[in-house]
Design an enzyme around this catalytic site. Structure first.
Site, short mmCIF file in Angstrom:
data_model
loop_
_atom_site.label_atom_id
_atom_site.label_comp_id
_atom_site.label_asym_id
_atom_site.label_seq_id
_atom_site.Cartn_x
_atom_site.Cartn_y
_atom_site.Cartn_z
N CYS A 58 0.84 -1.22 0.00
CA CYS A 58 0.00 0.00 0.00
C CYS A 58 0.87 1.26 0.00
O CYS A 58 1.65 1.49 0.92
CB CYS A 58 -0.93 -0.03 1.22
SG CYS A 58 -1.65 1.56 1.65
N CYS A 61 0.24 3.55 2.96
CA CYS A 61 0.84 2.98 4.18
C CYS A 61 2.32 3.35 4.25
O CYS A 61 2.84 3.72 5.30
CB CYS A 61 0.67 1.47 4.22
SG CYS A 61 -1.05 0.92 4.13
N CYS A 190 -13.10 21.68 34.63
CA CYS A 190 -14.14 22.69 34.93
C CYS A 190 -15.33 22.05 35.64
O CYS A 190 -15.98 21.14 35.11
CB CYS A 190 -14.57 23.35 33.63
SG CYS A 190 -16.17 24.17 33.67
N CYS A 193 -18.61 22.35 33.77
CA CYS A 193 -18.66 21.42 32.64
C CYS A 193 -19.06 20.02 33.11
O CYS A 193 -19.86 19.34 32.47
CB CYS A 193 -17.30 21.35 31.95
SG CYS A 193 -16.70 22.93 31.33
#
Length: 439
Positions: A58, A61, A190, A193
């Site tokens: 490939c 790749c 946070c 959050c």
């Protein structure tokens, strides 16, 4: 002599180069994985793993090799990096749904369900994705969640419905999509959050299919946080439907409970839903396009063009379009046909018996319909549709309990109707005296 020949032969065999089946060596910090060691090294290990499935032939790749090596070196001691020759070990590639090369999977908290990496093929992007997965794993153990959604997610959407956004995938997923988005910019540490996390996840599930909810860790993906001027956490931005730019983002000004988020988002969703197309039924395909798969289909039969000219017909069509806009959030189908053109449709819905125009609302899934008994006017139809939307009104089974047969006819050209030309009779060969004799 035999000993010398044997030795030379052995040396020759040793020095013949073998075909390369691997792109990495042990010195590259990339672990070679095979079916015999994958379970032990990756699945049974507590560490987060980044695994590339490749084929030696490939080209993509091979191009990835230097960046993947660099990522492995940077992640050494933090996240483990491996590679699988999926061309040789096809069973292992098939187990994880590998259909192309290279494919990168990140095995994090849930080793049996790795996330697919779809970011840029750079060492930095791969390393950031791996670190985000590692952070998520840590937060899951601590109970805080790695994102405001408090659960695992991937670039294509997590089990809680919240989509994880990054610097790399933000534009593609949000700006280049036609979907309506709410995006939360958060920091893992946070408190607000973390408090929002379960509400955000719950809202994402309720809004699935209507509005997408995303979350971006602004402490990791600082480029996007800076682009949108994020100065506090959590900050929620709204992105309207259609292709958009960063300047289209608007501030979310609703509450922070799941119900508040859902109500606010649905209002925006309704505003962004396009009005349904009002389609003339002139063959089977137009009928299917208008009604197939819709919860209900509003079917009107209008007077013949010789009984109601273009101006008259367009007045009816304008009324139907206005009501289509009003009820667009219902996602109903809207169709019309000329009186007498689709007799099977009219008979199935018991239309036309009292003249035109006429209307029926049909549930083709249940094969039931309801006929407009009042005036075919904006107010009359609105009252009829309002009752339908509340589940009121008399319904009857579609005659034959099957889809009506639709015939192919010429679609309306938008013009007034023309009477067929009268055939002229040639009397030149007729002898009037013979006619008198016959009388």
């Amino acid at each position: 002599m035999k000993l010398i020949l044997s030795t030379l032969l052995l040396i020759g065999l040793v020095t013949i180069p073998l075909p390369a089946t691997a792109l990495y060596s042990p010195s590259d910090d990339v672990v070679e994985l095979t079916p015999s060691n994958f379970e032990r090294l990756v699945i049974d290990d507590d560490a987060v793993w980044v695994v590339e499935f490749f084929a030696p032939w490939c080209g993509h790749c091979k191009s990835l090799v230097p960046e993947y090596k660099k990522a492995a070196k940077a992640l050494k001691g933090v996240v483990k990096v491996g590679s699988v020759n999926a061309d040789e070990h096809r069973s292992l590639g098939g187990q994880y749904g590998v259909k192309g090369f290279p494919t990168i999977k990140i095995f994090g908290a849930n080793k049996r369900s790795p996330t697919s990496y779809s970011g840029q093929r750079t060492a930095k992007a791969i390393a950031e994705a791996a670190l985000a997965e590692a952070k998520k794993k840590v937060q899951d153990v601590l109970g805080g969640g790695s994102s405001s959604s408090g659960g695992s997610s991937s670039s294509s959407g997590g089990s809680d419905g919240v989509i994880e956004l990054t610097d790399d995938n933000f534009d593609k997923l949000v700006l280049q999509s036609d979907d309506v988005w709410l995006v939360e910019f958060f920091a893992p540490w946070c408190g607000h959050c973390q408090k929002l996390a379960p509400e955000w996840a719950k809202a994402a599930k309720e809004l699935k299919g209507k509005v997408k909810l995303g979350a971006l860790d602004a402490t990791v993906h600082q480029s996007k946080a800076s682009e949108y001027g994020i100065r506090g956490y959590p900050t929620i931005k709204f992105f309207p439907a259609g292709k958009k730019s960063s300047s289209d983002a608007a501030e979310y000004d609703g509450g922070r409970s799941a119900s508040d988020i859902v109500s606010w988002a649905l209002e925006k969703h309704v505003d962004s839903v396009p009005a349904p197309e009002l389609l003339e039924v002139y063959d089977e395909s137009t009928f299917d396009k208008a009604c197939e798969g819709k919860p209900l289909c509003v079917v009107s039969v209008l007077p013949h063009i010789l009984d109601c000219d273009a101006k008259c017909r367009n007045k009816f069509l304008d009324t139907l379009r206005q009501l289509g806009e009003k009820y667009k959030q219902k996602l109903w189908g809207w169709a019309w046909a000329e009186g007498g053109a689709q007799s099977s449709l009219e008979e199935s819905l018991e239309l036309g018996g009292f003249g035109y125009p006429a209307m029926a609302v049909v549930n083709f899934k249940k094969m039931k319909f309801s006929v407009l008994k009042g005036s075919f006017s904006k107010d009359g139809i609105n009252e009829f549709l309002r009752d339908i939307s509340y589940g009121r009104g008399h319904t009857a089974p579609v005659r034959g309990a099957k889809k009506p047969a639709i015939v192919t006819v010429q679609p309306w050209d938008g013009k007034d109707g023309q009477l067929p030309a009268e055939e002229e009779i040639d009397l030149s060969d007729v002898d009037l005296d013979d006619v008198k004799d016959e009388l």
